[in-house]
Design a protein around this motif. Structure first.
Motif, PDB file in Angstrom:
ATOM      1  N   LYS A 184       2.563  15.199  24.534  1.00  0.00           N
ATOM      2  CA  LYS A 184       2.159  14.484  23.323  1.00  0.00           C
ATOM      3  C   LYS A 184       3.375  13.793  22.747  1.00  0.00           C
ATOM      4  N   TRP A 185       3.180  12.582  22.255  1.00  0.00           N
ATOM      5  CA  TRP A 185       4.286  11.863  21.625  1.00  0.00           C
ATOM      6  C   TRP A 185       3.864  11.427  20.227  1.00  0.00           C
ATOM      7  N   ALA A 186       4.754  11.596  19.255  1.00  0.00           N
ATOM      8  CA  ALA A 186       4.438  11.230  17.869  1.00  0.00           C
ATOM      9  C   ALA A 186       5.084   9.898  17.494  1.00  0.00           C
ATOM     10  N   LEU A 187       4.316   9.073  16.805  1.00  0.00           N
ATOM     11  CA  LEU A 187       4.800   7.818  16.227  1.00  0.00           C
ATOM     12  C   LEU A 187       4.495   7.836  14.730  1.00  0.00           C
ATOM     13  N   PRO A 188       5.266   7.111  13.929  1.00  0.00           N
ATOM     14  CA  PRO A 188       4.895   7.010  12.513  1.00  0.00           C
ATOM     15  C   PRO A 188       3.651   6.146  12.369  1.00  0.00           C
ATOM     16  N   GLY A 189       2.800   6.465  11.410  1.00  0.00           N
ATOM     17  CA  GLY A 189       1.622   5.641  11.151  1.00  0.00           C
ATOM     18  C   GLY A 189       1.995   4.409  10.342  1.00  0.00           C
ATOM     19  N   PRO A 190       1.164   3.353  10.396  1.00  0.00           N
ATOM     20  CA  PRO A 190       1.499   2.102   9.710  1.00  0.00           C
ATOM     21  C   PRO A 190       1.739   2.261   8.211  1.00  0.00           C
ATOM     22  N   MET A 191       0.886   3.016   7.502  1.00  0.00           N
ATOM     23  CA  MET A 191       1.051   3.139   6.060  1.00  0.00           C
ATOM     24  C   MET A 191       2.329   3.895   5.710  1.00  0.00           C
ATOM     25  N   THR A 192       2.641   4.919   6.484  1.00  0.00           N
ATOM     26  CA  THR A 192       3.849   5.706   6.212  1.00  0.00           C
ATOM     27  C   THR A 192       5.104   4.894   6.518  1.00  0.00           C
ATOM     28  N   MET A 193       5.035   4.003   7.518  1.00  0.00           N
ATOM     29  CA  MET A 193       6.163   3.093   7.769  1.00  0.00           C
ATOM     30  C   MET A 193       6.385   2.176   6.567  1.00  0.00           C
ATOM     31  N   VAL A 194       5.294   1.603   6.058  1.00  0.00           N
ATOM     32  CA  VAL A 194       5.388   0.709   4.898  1.00  0.00           C
ATOM     33  C   VAL A 194       5.992   1.435   3.703  1.00  0.00           C
ATOM     34  N   ASP A 195       5.625   2.705   3.545  1.00  0.00           N
ATOM     35  CA  ASP A 195       6.064   3.474   2.381  1.00  0.00           C
ATOM     36  C   ASP A 195       7.515   3.944   2.500  1.00  0.00           C
ATOM     37  N   THR A 196       8.149   3.653   3.642  1.00  0.00           N
ATOM     38  CA  THR A 196       9.522   4.116   3.881  1.00  0.00           C
ATOM     39  C   THR A 196      10.478   2.921   3.906  1.00  0.00           C
ATOM     40  N   LEU A 197      10.066   1.815   3.293  1.00  0.00           N
ATOM     41  CA  LEU A 197      10.843   0.573   3.321  1.00  0.00           C
ATOM     42  C   LEU A 197      10.760  -0.147   1.977  1.00  0.00           C
ATOM     43  N   SER A 198      11.697  -1.063   1.778  1.00  0.00           N
ATOM     44  CA  SER A 198      11.583  -2.037   0.706  1.00  0.00           C
ATOM     45  C   SER A 198      11.194  -3.362   1.374  1.00  0.00           C
ATOM     46  N   ASP A 199      10.214  -4.055   0.834  1.00  0.00           N
ATOM     47  CA  ASP A 199       9.698  -5.266   1.484  1.00  0.00           C
ATOM     48  C   ASP A 199      10.045  -6.505   0.662  1.00  0.00           C
ATOM     49  N   ALA A 200      10.988  -7.308   1.187  1.00  0.00           N
ATOM     50  CA  ALA A 200      11.371  -8.550   0.496  1.00  0.00           C
ATOM     51  C   ALA A 200      10.809  -9.770   1.215  1.00  0.00           C
ATOM     52  N   HIS A 201       9.920  -9.548   2.193  1.00  0.00           N
ATOM     53  CA  HIS A 201       9.427 -10.670   2.996  1.00  0.00           C
ATOM     54  C   HIS A 201       7.912 -10.868   2.842  1.00  0.00           C
ATOM     55  N   TYR A 202       7.128  -9.854   3.199  1.00  0.00           N
ATOM     56  CA  TYR A 202       5.661  -9.993   3.161  1.00  0.00           C
ATOM     57  C   TYR A 202       5.112  -9.872   1.753  1.00  0.00           C
ATOM     58  N   ARG A 203       5.786  -9.080   0.933  1.00  0.00           N
ATOM     59  CA  ARG A 203       5.360  -8.826  -0.453  1.00  0.00           C
ATOM     60  C   ARG A 203       3.927  -8.296  -0.518  1.00  0.00           C
ATOM     61  N   SER A 204       3.513  -7.626   0.534  1.00  0.00           N
ATOM     62  CA  SER A 204       2.161  -7.054   0.576  1.00  0.00           C
ATOM     63  C   SER A 204       2.190  -5.859   1.494  1.00  0.00           C
ATOM     64  N   ARG A 205       1.896  -4.682   0.958  1.00  0.00           N
ATOM     65  CA  ARG A 205       1.886  -3.472   1.783  1.00  0.00           C
ATOM     66  C   ARG A 205       0.853  -3.600   2.904  1.00  0.00           C
ATOM     67  N   GLU A 206      -0.261  -4.213   2.581  1.00  0.00           N
ATOM     68  CA  GLU A 206      -1.321  -4.342   3.585  1.00  0.00           C
ATOM     69  C   GLU A 206      -0.896  -5.260   4.735  1.00  0.00           C
ATOM     70  N   LYS A 207      -0.333  -6.421   4.423  1.00  0.00           N
ATOM     71  CA  LYS A 207       0.098  -7.353   5.484  1.00  0.00           C
ATOM     72  C   LYS A 207       1.138  -6.703   6.384  1.00  0.00           C
ATOM     73  N   LEU A 208       2.094  -6.028   5.761  1.00  0.00           N
ATOM     74  CA  LEU A 208       3.151  -5.375   6.539  1.00  0.00           C
ATOM     75  C   LEU A 208       2.563  -4.267   7.418  1.00  0.00           C
ATOM     76  N   ALA A 209       1.600  -3.524   6.882  1.00  0.00           N
ATOM     77  CA  ALA A 209       0.948  -2.455   7.664  1.00  0.00           C
ATOM     78  C   ALA A 209       0.260  -3.025   8.898  1.00  0.00           C
TER      79      ALA A 209
END
Length: 348
Positions: A128-153
């Motif tokens: 089994k291999w674990a990857l971070p989920g999209p929402m948790t990745m978004v929540d572990t960053l500052s976003d100065a480009h997409y300005r949308s958690r959903e788009k980045l996810a």
């Protein structure tokens, strides 16, 4: 290898002291260059040997080759600046200094595939291999480009799907996505969180898992858990959505948590990876305690869909504690298997 109640861990195990500082989450590597590559592989070998020796059926890499369950993946992507850091609130619980998204995110090359190939080469058991989920990745960053958690996810979901397909091609049997954010951002889970996760698993034939936990046994998490009252009902928000999703397995905390066991009914039909080992306490469970936790779950999940596991990762533990807990997990599953076999014999 057990086909009934196959045991596994959520993922992380303590690293050897020569590789990284023990009992510290996300501690820096003690080696560098070729020595680090070799050291990670040696640590992965040890993790496989210990899991095998202690009766674990579906093996993980113990996360021996990565520092952090989210940022190690993000480090390999374009569009994220690790020098440009911002302090943000993570999981709505604690402040952390995180890298910044400065442009379109993309994955130029595989991140974990070589490590997964190595894991596949040293064991015949399911891996089994674990990857971070999209929402948790978004929540572990500052976003100065997409300005949308959903788009980045959605961007991350596409990247994760590429990685997952290559992990599957490398021989990984089960691919897990870690989404602790699903216990916090309920509106987002409903609006786009589960949909982004489904995008990440699109087209896979490997079994897929979503792991939703209450976090490592660190102070920020234990303080938060103390505010949740006598019943932890957060899963009530995501489980009905996941029950209707294409995800195969849902991984949840149970042992020593305040999660009402009957919430498992909400994912009826899915496989359940049940946490029967506490990761917030160094007390070693007895096999009987593990069997009790698993037995309680059988009122809400069929035995052929139950996967005994840990509540979360065990990276912060002393190694002897984590390994003893692995032994307890498989001994407890053995007790219940024997019980179920006896019941079957009586029924016959």
């Amino acid at each position: 290898m057990h086909s009934l109640l196959p045991t596994t861990t959520v993922g992380s195990l303590p690293k050897p002291s020569w590789l990284a500082q023990p009992e510290v989450l996300w501690s820096p590597w003690k080696l560098e260059g070729d020595a680090l590559v070799e050291g990670k592989q040696d640590a992965l070998r040890i993790a496989v040997q210990e899991q095998t020796r202690r009766g674990i059926d579906i093996l993980s890499d113990g996360e021996q080759t990565r520092q952090h369950f989210v940022t190690t993946f993000i480090e390999h992507l374009d569009g994220v600046d690790f020098e440009q850091r911002q302090t943000v609130r993570i999981r709505d619980r604690y402040d952390a200094s995180v890298p910044t998204v400065v442009g379109s995110v993309s994955r130029e090359r595989p991140v974990f595939v070589e490590d997964a190939k190595f894991l596949r080469s040293i064991t015949d058991r399911r891996i089994k291999w674990a990857l971070p989920g999209p929402m948790t990745m978004v929540d572990t960053l500052s976003d100065a480009h997409y300005r949308s958690r959903e788009k980045l996810a959605w961007e991350f979901a596409t990247i994760l799907n590429q990685e997952a397909k290559e992990l599957e091609a490398a021989g990984v049997d089960v691919i897990q996505f870690d989404e602790p954010s699903f216990n916090v951002f309920f509106e987002e889970v409903q609006d786009w969180g589960v949909a982004a996760l489904e995008r990440a698993v699109e087209g896979l034939s490997a079994e897929t898992v979503v792991h939703i936990c209450y976090g490592y046994g660190i102070k920020a998490n234990t303080d938060w858990k103390a505010t949740l009252g006598s019943q932890w009902r957060q899963y009530e928000e995501s489980f009905p959505l996941l029950q209707r999703s294409s995800i195969d397995i849902v991984s949840l905390e149970s042992h020593h948590s305040h999660v009402p066991i009957d919430l498992i009914e909400l994912i009826r039909g899915k496989k359940v990876m049940l946490g029967a080992i506490d990761v917030a306490s160094e007390t070693i469970e007895t096999p009987e305690e593990v069997a009790d936790t698993l037995r309680n779950a059988l009122r809400f999940v069929d035995a052929d869909k139950l996967i005994p596991s840990t509540n979360c990762g065990m990276a912060p533990f002393p190694r002897n504690v984590a390994l003893a807990k692995l032994s307890a997990l498989s001994a407890g599953a053995d007790l219940l298997r024997d019980e179920l076999a006896g019941t079957d014999r009586e029924a016959a």
